[in-house]
Write an enzyme that holds these catalytic residues in place. Structure first.
Site, PDB file in Angstrom:
ATOM      1  N   SER A   2       0.801  -1.229   0.000  1.00  0.00           N
ATOM      2  CA  SER A   2       0.000   0.000   0.000  1.00  0.00           C
ATOM      3  C   SER A   2       0.828   1.271   0.000  1.00  0.00           C
ATOM      4  O   SER A   2       0.263   2.370  -0.075  1.00  0.00           O
ATOM      5  CB  SER A   2      -0.960   0.003   1.198  1.00  0.00           C
ATOM      6  OG  SER A   2      -2.072  -0.813   0.941  1.00  0.00           O
ATOM      7  N   LYS A   5       0.020   3.777  -2.689  1.00  0.00           N
ATOM      8  CA  LYS A   5      -0.967   4.856  -2.617  1.00  0.00           C
ATOM      9  C   LYS A   5      -0.319   6.225  -2.464  1.00  0.00           C
ATOM     10  O   LYS A   5      -0.971   7.245  -2.717  1.00  0.00           O
ATOM     11  CB  LYS A   5      -1.956   4.584  -1.486  1.00  0.00           C
ATOM     12  CG  LYS A   5      -2.788   3.325  -1.705  1.00  0.00           C
ATOM     13  CD  LYS A   5      -3.814   3.134  -0.595  1.00  0.00           C
ATOM     14  CE  LYS A   5      -4.652   1.882  -0.816  1.00  0.00           C
ATOM     15  NZ  LYS A   5      -3.920   0.639  -0.524  1.00  0.00           N
ATOM     16  N   SER A  62      -6.160   3.514   4.095  1.00  0.00           N
ATOM     17  CA  SER A  62      -5.585   2.620   3.090  1.00  0.00           C
ATOM     18  C   SER A  62      -6.649   1.875   2.297  1.00  0.00           C
ATOM     19  O   SER A  62      -6.491   0.694   1.964  1.00  0.00           O
ATOM     20  CB  SER A  62      -4.616   1.613   3.736  1.00  0.00           C
ATOM     21  OG  SER A  62      -3.725   1.088   2.784  1.00  0.00           O
ATOM     22  N   LYS A 172       2.685   6.636   5.104  1.00  0.00           N
ATOM     23  CA  LYS A 172       1.894   5.499   4.648  1.00  0.00           C
ATOM     24  C   LYS A 172       2.490   4.182   5.131  1.00  0.00           C
ATOM     25  O   LYS A 172       3.703   4.004   5.136  1.00  0.00           O
ATOM     26  CB  LYS A 172       1.820   5.491   3.110  1.00  0.00           C
ATOM     27  CG  LYS A 172       0.781   4.545   2.537  1.00  0.00           C
ATOM     28  CD  LYS A 172      -0.611   5.048   2.781  1.00  0.00           C
ATOM     29  CE  LYS A 172      -1.660   3.987   2.523  1.00  0.00           C
ATOM     30  NZ  LYS A 172      -1.671   2.890   3.533  1.00  0.00           N
TER      31      LYS A 172
END
Length: 238
Positions: A2, A5, A62, A172
């Site tokens: 993730s 992202k 997320s 993140k």
């Protein structure tokens, strides 16, 4: 995983700065976005959300469905958006990075490899992302109310460090079985910003502990004390 992202957010915020889209643009969630697996905020097809809503859902919780919907809105299709992601990576000098999707989920096709990157490449991307205060404002929030298929729901930030330390304001986390536990974390203490990147950590706890230790070791080495400490007290003690 993730960490992908971050590129979605970077392209989206740059498109906003260029005037091509707006934070308040309305996005209609497609059926394809709801079919994405993994971490989700569980939106429904036909639901209408703003670009700001989708950025919050993608970067704070997320949400793969949110990232996919954002990719469709910016790129027209997710596939076109992935082209944009790879072009941006190339322009940043991310020579060991290749994106196959907007979510970071493992690819179902054996013919297409999963998203790949390195700590060095992710640093290049993170340095661009922290230039945008709108993104840091989102990723610093411990919780956020996000509209899902059933109504307004309060979600915790996947990056639990932002709740524990005021200085940590992003960026993140990520996890897949192949990538293991990953994080790109950033903190700002006494106007001194640091970015810490960890990939392939065996446990969630180790990911966070190692990141905090790296921040503390660095800040202490330059005389700024540890995260969470009052700087004036630290300075006077020294």
């Amino acid at each position: 995983a993730s960490l992908t992202k971050m590129m979605v957010a970077l392209i989206a915020i740059e498109q906003i700065d260029a005037g091509n889209i707006n934070l308040e643009d309305i996005v209609t969630i497609s059926q394809e976005a709801t079919w994405v697996g993994g971490s989700k905020v569980y939106m429904k097809a036909g639901q209408k959300l703003t670009v700001s809503d989708l950025l919050e859902a993608a970067m704070i919780r997320s949400g793969n469905d949110a990232a996919y919907a954002l990719a469709e809105h910016v790129g027209g299709t997710e596939q076109e958006f992935v082209y944009m992601m790879n072009e941006k990576a190339e322009s940043l000098g991310m020579e060991s990075t290749c994106f196959a999707n907007s979510t970071g989920m493992p690819m179902r096709s054996k013919e297409v490899e999963d998203n790949q990157s390195t700590a060095a490449d992710l640093l290049l991307m993170a340095r661009e992302l922290v230039k945008h205060e709108d993104i840091l404002d989102m990723t610093a929030r411990p919780t956020e109310k996000i509209q899902n298929a059933n109504g307004l729901y309060t979600y915790d930030n996947r990056n639990t460090l932002v709740k524990k330390y005021d200085e940590i304001d992003g960026l993140k986390t990520g996890f897949t079985n192949a990538a293991k536990y990953c994080i790109v974390a950033t903190s700002k203490r006494c106007d001194h910003r640091v970015i810490t990147i960890l990939l392939g950590v065996e446990s969630k706890r180790d990911r966070y502990n190692i990141a905090v230790n790296l921040f503390n070791n660095y800040y202490t080495s330059i005389g700024l004390g540890k995260l969470g400490e009052d700087f004036e007290e630290t300075a006077s003690a020294n």
